[in-house]
Scaffold this motif. Sequence first.
Motif, PDB file in Angstrom:
ATOM      1  N   MET A 111      -6.144 -11.537   6.006  1.00 42.44           N
ATOM      2  CA  MET A 111      -4.694 -11.393   6.107  1.00 42.44           C
ATOM      3  C   MET A 111      -4.026 -12.005   4.878  1.00 42.44           C
ATOM      4  O   MET A 111      -3.068 -11.452   4.347  1.00 42.44           O
ATOM      5  CB  MET A 111      -4.179 -12.054   7.379  1.00 42.44           C
ATOM      6  CG  MET A 111      -4.565 -11.308   8.635  1.00 42.44           C
ATOM      7  SD  MET A 111      -4.121 -12.192  10.137  1.00 42.44           S
ATOM      8  CE  MET A 111      -2.331 -12.031  10.083  1.00 42.44           C
ATOM      9  N   ARG A 112      -4.538 -13.139   4.427  1.00 43.76           N
ATOM     10  CA  ARG A 112      -3.963 -13.792   3.252  1.00 43.76           C
ATOM     11  C   ARG A 112      -4.188 -12.967   1.994  1.00 43.76           C
ATOM     12  O   ARG A 112      -3.386 -13.013   1.059  1.00 43.76           O
ATOM     13  CB  ARG A 112      -4.546 -15.188   3.075  1.00 43.76           C
ATOM     14  CG  ARG A 112      -4.067 -16.155   4.131  1.00 43.76           C
ATOM     15  CD  ARG A 112      -4.578 -17.553   3.904  1.00 43.76           C
ATOM     16  NE  ARG A 112      -4.091 -18.443   4.934  1.00 43.76           N
ATOM     17  CZ  ARG A 112      -2.886 -18.988   4.956  1.00 43.76           C
ATOM     18  NH1 ARG A 112      -2.036 -18.731   3.991  1.00 43.76           N
ATOM     19  NH2 ARG A 112      -2.524 -19.788   5.933  1.00 43.76           N
ATOM     20  N   GLU A 119      -8.144 -14.509   9.136  1.00 45.23           N
ATOM     21  CA  GLU A 119      -7.091 -15.202   8.403  1.00 45.23           C
ATOM     22  C   GLU A 119      -7.248 -14.991   6.900  1.00 45.23           C
ATOM     23  O   GLU A 119      -6.280 -14.718   6.187  1.00 45.23           O
ATOM     24  CB  GLU A 119      -7.116 -16.697   8.718  1.00 45.23           C
ATOM     25  CG  GLU A 119      -6.033 -17.459   7.980  1.00 45.23           C
ATOM     26  CD  GLU A 119      -5.991 -18.928   8.328  1.00 45.23           C
ATOM     27  OE1 GLU A 119      -5.152 -19.623   7.727  1.00 45.23           O
ATOM     28  OE2 GLU A 119      -6.761 -19.388   9.181  1.00 45.23           O
ATOM     29  N   THR A 164       0.707 -16.195  14.398  1.00 45.45           N
ATOM     30  CA  THR A 164       0.761 -17.549  13.858  1.00 45.45           C
ATOM     31  C   THR A 164       0.415 -17.554  12.372  1.00 45.45           C
ATOM     32  O   THR A 164       1.101 -18.184  11.564  1.00 45.45           O
ATOM     33  CB  THR A 164      -0.217 -18.469  14.621  1.00 45.45           C
ATOM     34  OG1 THR A 164       0.125 -18.436  16.005  1.00 45.45           O
ATOM     35  CG2 THR A 164      -0.154 -19.883  14.117  1.00 45.45           C
ATOM     36  N   VAL A 165      -0.634 -16.828  12.007  1.00 44.82           N
ATOM     37  CA  VAL A 165      -1.051 -16.774  10.601  1.00 44.82           C
ATOM     38  C   VAL A 165       0.022 -16.095   9.762  1.00 44.82           C
ATOM     39  O   VAL A 165       0.345 -16.546   8.659  1.00 44.82           O
ATOM     40  CB  VAL A 165      -2.409 -16.056  10.456  1.00 44.82           C
ATOM     41  CG1 VAL A 165      -2.746 -15.810   8.994  1.00 44.82           C
ATOM     42  CG2 VAL A 165      -3.502 -16.855  11.124  1.00 44.82           C
ATOM     43  N   ARG A 166       0.595 -15.016  10.266  1.00 37.57           N
ATOM     44  CA  ARG A 166       1.647 -14.314   9.517  1.00 37.57           C
ATOM     45  C   ARG A 166       2.844 -15.230   9.265  1.00 37.57           C
ATOM     46  O   ARG A 166       3.431 -15.215   8.180  1.00 37.57           O
ATOM     47  CB  ARG A 166       2.101 -13.068  10.259  1.00 37.57           C
ATOM     48  CG  ARG A 166       1.079 -11.963  10.250  1.00 37.57           C
ATOM     49  CD  ARG A 166       1.549 -10.783  11.110  1.00 37.57           C
ATOM     50  NE  ARG A 166       0.456  -9.932  11.501  1.00 37.57           N
ATOM     51  CZ  ARG A 166      -0.015  -8.929  10.764  1.00 37.57           C
ATOM     52  NH1 ARG A 166       0.534  -8.662   9.618  1.00 37.57           N
ATOM     53  NH2 ARG A 166      -1.030  -8.206  11.193  1.00 37.57           N
ATOM     54  N   PHE A 214      -2.893 -15.031  17.568  1.00 40.09           N
ATOM     55  CA  PHE A 214      -3.455 -15.672  16.380  1.00 40.09           C
ATOM     56  C   PHE A 214      -2.871 -15.052  15.114  1.00 40.09           C
ATOM     57  O   PHE A 214      -2.458 -15.762  14.200  1.00 40.09           O
ATOM     58  CB  PHE A 214      -4.982 -15.551  16.375  1.00 40.09           C
ATOM     59  CG  PHE A 214      -5.623 -16.141  15.154  1.00 40.09           C
ATOM     60  CD1 PHE A 214      -5.821 -17.500  15.055  1.00 40.09           C
ATOM     61  CD2 PHE A 214      -6.015 -15.331  14.097  1.00 40.09           C
ATOM     62  CE1 PHE A 214      -6.395 -18.051  13.923  1.00 40.09           C
ATOM     63  CE2 PHE A 214      -6.588 -15.868  12.965  1.00 40.09           C
ATOM     64  CZ  PHE A 214      -6.784 -17.237  12.877  1.00 40.09           C
ATOM     65  N   GLU A 215      -2.823 -13.728  15.065  1.00 36.15           N
ATOM     66  CA  GLU A 215      -2.287 -13.040  13.884  1.00 36.15           C
ATOM     67  C   GLU A 215      -0.833 -13.426  13.640  1.00 36.15           C
ATOM     68  O   GLU A 215      -0.427 -13.636  12.503  1.00 36.15           O
ATOM     69  CB  GLU A 215      -2.381 -11.526  14.063  1.00 36.15           C
ATOM     70  CG  GLU A 215      -3.766 -10.973  13.898  1.00 36.15           C
ATOM     71  CD  GLU A 215      -3.789  -9.457  13.994  1.00 36.15           C
ATOM     72  OE1 GLU A 215      -2.762  -8.814  13.686  1.00 36.15           O
ATOM     73  OE2 GLU A 215      -4.833  -8.918  14.393  1.00 36.15           O
ATOM     74  N   LEU A 260     -12.333 -15.382  13.383  1.00 37.25           N
ATOM     75  CA  LEU A 260     -10.927 -15.738  13.213  1.00 37.25           C
ATOM     76  C   LEU A 260     -10.674 -16.267  11.801  1.00 37.25           C
ATOM     77  O   LEU A 260      -9.651 -15.962  11.193  1.00 37.25           O
ATOM     78  CB  LEU A 260     -10.491 -16.761  14.258  1.00 37.25           C
ATOM     79  CG  LEU A 260     -10.336 -16.214  15.670  1.00 37.25           C
ATOM     80  CD1 LEU A 260     -10.083 -17.344  16.654  1.00 37.25           C
ATOM     81  CD2 LEU A 260      -9.218 -15.189  15.741  1.00 37.25           C
ATOM     82  N   ARG A 261     -11.610 -17.043  11.265  1.00 30.23           N
ATOM     83  CA  ARG A 261     -11.473 -17.511   9.878  1.00 30.23           C
ATOM     84  C   ARG A 261     -11.504 -16.332   8.908  1.00 30.23           C
ATOM     85  O   ARG A 261     -10.725 -16.278   7.950  1.00 30.23           O
ATOM     86  CB  ARG A 261     -12.584 -18.506   9.539  1.00 30.23           C
ATOM     87  CG  ARG A 261     -12.367 -19.894  10.102  1.00 30.23           C
ATOM     88  CD  ARG A 261     -13.289 -20.923   9.474  1.00 30.23           C
ATOM     89  NE  ARG A 261     -14.686 -20.548   9.546  1.00 30.23           N
ATOM     90  CZ  ARG A 261     -15.516 -20.859  10.535  1.00 30.23           C
ATOM     91  NH1 ARG A 261     -15.081 -21.545  11.558  1.00 30.23           N
ATOM     92  NH2 ARG A 261     -16.780 -20.480  10.520  1.00 30.23           N
ATOM     93  N   GLN A 313       2.744 -18.528   9.021  1.00 31.56           N
ATOM     94  CA  GLN A 313       2.321 -19.506   8.013  1.00 31.56           C
ATOM     95  C   GLN A 313       2.374 -18.889   6.620  1.00 31.56           C
ATOM     96  O   GLN A 313       2.882 -19.514   5.675  1.00 31.56           O
ATOM     97  CB  GLN A 313       0.898 -19.988   8.297  1.00 31.56           C
ATOM     98  CG  GLN A 313       0.768 -20.851   9.513  1.00 31.56           C
ATOM     99  CD  GLN A 313      -0.693 -21.138   9.855  1.00 31.56           C
ATOM    100  OE1 GLN A 313      -1.604 -20.566   9.253  1.00 31.56           O
ATOM    101  NE2 GLN A 313      -0.903 -22.013  10.813  1.00 31.56           N
ATOM    102  N   ILE A 314       1.869 -17.683   6.480  1.00 28.11           N
ATOM    103  CA  ILE A 314       1.863 -17.006   5.180  1.00 28.11           C
ATOM    104  C   ILE A 314       3.302 -16.801   4.704  1.00 28.11           C
ATOM    105  O   ILE A 314       3.629 -17.050   3.547  1.00 28.11           O
ATOM    106  CB  ILE A 314       1.107 -15.667   5.260  1.00 28.11           C
ATOM    107  CG1 ILE A 314      -0.389 -15.913   5.512  1.00 28.11           C
ATOM    108  CG2 ILE A 314       1.318 -14.840   3.994  1.00 28.11           C
ATOM    109  CD1 ILE A 314      -1.172 -14.659   5.864  1.00 28.11           C
TER     110      ILE A 314
END
Length: 61
Positions: free
Chosen positions: A16-17, A13, A45-47, A42-43, A9-10, A49-50
Amino acid sequence: MSADQRRLLRQLEGRMRQCLAITDIRRQLTQTGMTADDIWAFERTVRRQIRAERAGRRAAA
């Protein structure tokens, strides 16, 4: 959640960044037992945040 899943998962992320391909990590996550819905949550949430970070940088510029 296993240590392998947390590590993947790390990595997901980070990729993705950096806008890198993430298909191989998704495949590895499903092989460790995560469902596609869990990965997508999870994706998402990360999207978000980005997107918020980029919007903040644009507003500051």
